[in-house]
Design a protein around this motif. Structure first.
Motif, PDB file in Angstrom:
ATOM      1  N   HIS A   1       0.831  -1.201   0.000  1.00 51.57           N
ATOM      2  CA  HIS A   1       0.000   0.000   0.000  1.00 51.57           C
ATOM      3  C   HIS A   1       0.867   1.254   0.000  1.00 51.57           C
ATOM      4  O   HIS A   1       1.881   1.310   0.683  1.00 51.57           O
ATOM      5  CB  HIS A   1      -0.897   0.043   1.250  1.00 51.57           C
ATOM      6  N   GLU A   2       0.436   2.244  -0.758  1.00 52.80           N
ATOM      7  CA  GLU A   2       1.114   3.540  -0.756  1.00 52.80           C
ATOM      8  C   GLU A   2       0.635   4.310   0.478  1.00 52.80           C
ATOM      9  O   GLU A   2      -0.557   4.415   0.725  1.00 52.80           O
ATOM     10  CB  GLU A   2       0.761   4.308  -2.029  1.00 52.80           C
ATOM     11  N   GLU A   3       1.572   4.839   1.255  1.00 57.73           N
ATOM     12  CA  GLU A   3       1.204   5.587   2.462  1.00 57.73           C
ATOM     13  C   GLU A   3       0.785   7.004   2.107  1.00 57.73           C
ATOM     14  O   GLU A   3       1.431   7.663   1.297  1.00 57.73           O
ATOM     15  CB  GLU A   3       2.371   5.646   3.446  1.00 57.73           C
TER      16      GLU A   3
ATOM     17  N   ILE B   1      -7.257   1.068   5.201  1.00 59.59           N
ATOM     18  CA  ILE B   1      -6.747   0.716   3.883  1.00 59.59           C
ATOM     19  C   ILE B   1      -7.826   1.027   2.854  1.00 59.59           C
ATOM     20  O   ILE B   1      -8.970   0.595   2.998  1.00 59.59           O
ATOM     21  CB  ILE B   1      -6.337  -0.761   3.822  1.00 59.59           C
TER      22      ILE B   1
ATOM     23  N   GLU C   1      -8.771   0.991  -1.248  1.00 61.72           N
ATOM     24  CA  GLU C   1      -8.434   0.495  -2.578  1.00 61.72           C
ATOM     25  C   GLU C   1      -9.329   1.215  -3.575  1.00 61.72           C
ATOM     26  O   GLU C   1     -10.547   1.194  -3.446  1.00 61.72           O
ATOM     27  CB  GLU C   1      -8.650  -1.013  -2.655  1.00 61.72           C
TER      28      GLU C   1
ATOM     29  N   SER D   1      -3.814   1.089  -4.189  1.00 65.06           N
ATOM     30  CA  SER D   1      -4.144   0.766  -2.805  1.00 65.06           C
ATOM     31  C   SER D   1      -3.367   1.711  -1.887  1.00 65.06           C
ATOM     32  O   SER D   1      -2.158   1.910  -2.087  1.00 65.06           O
ATOM     33  CB  SER D   1      -3.786  -0.695  -2.535  1.00 65.06           C
ATOM     34  N   TYR D   2      -4.040   2.239  -0.905  1.00 65.36           N
ATOM     35  CA  TYR D   2      -3.443   3.259  -0.044  1.00 65.36           C
ATOM     36  C   TYR D   2      -3.703   2.939   1.418  1.00 65.36           C
ATOM     37  O   TYR D   2      -4.709   2.321   1.755  1.00 65.36           O
ATOM     38  CB  TYR D   2      -4.020   4.636  -0.355  1.00 65.36           C
ATOM     39  N   ILE D   3      -2.828   3.393   2.296  1.00 64.25           N
ATOM     40  CA  ILE D   3      -3.033   3.274   3.727  1.00 64.25           C
ATOM     41  C   ILE D   3      -2.869   4.664   4.348  1.00 64.25           C
ATOM     42  O   ILE D   3      -1.973   5.421   3.973  1.00 64.25           O
ATOM     43  CB  ILE D   3      -2.068   2.246   4.372  1.00 64.25           C
TER      44      ILE D   3
END
Length: 73
Positions: free
Chosen positions: A2-4, A58, A60, A66-68
């Motif tokens: 996941h991209e922060e 998270i 998506e 996908s990101y967090i």
């Protein structure tokens, strides 16, 4: 992986989050995208712009990734 995405507040709404990512050009496009396509938040499909996202959530987004969510220290 996941991209922060760093936030400075305790939470951020889904609409603000997508706008922050700069993947869509305007707020109107964000609104339409969330209503039509939605985003998966912690495994559940979400169509509400006002859904609050907290650190470690998270997200998506179809065709974008996908990101967090992380809180800045």
């Amino acid at each position: 992986m996941h991209e922060e995405v760093q936030i400075q507040t305790d939470y951020i709404t889904l609409g603000q989050f997508i706008k922050l990512l700069n993947i869509l050009d305007s707020g109107g496009m964000v609104k339409a995208f969330i209503q039509d396509v939605g985003a998966v938040v912690n495994g559940e499909l979400e169509h509400r712009r006002g859904r609050k996202l907290y650190p470690e959530d998270i997200i998506e987004i179809e065709e974008f990734g996908s990101y967090i969510v992380k809180k800045e220290a």
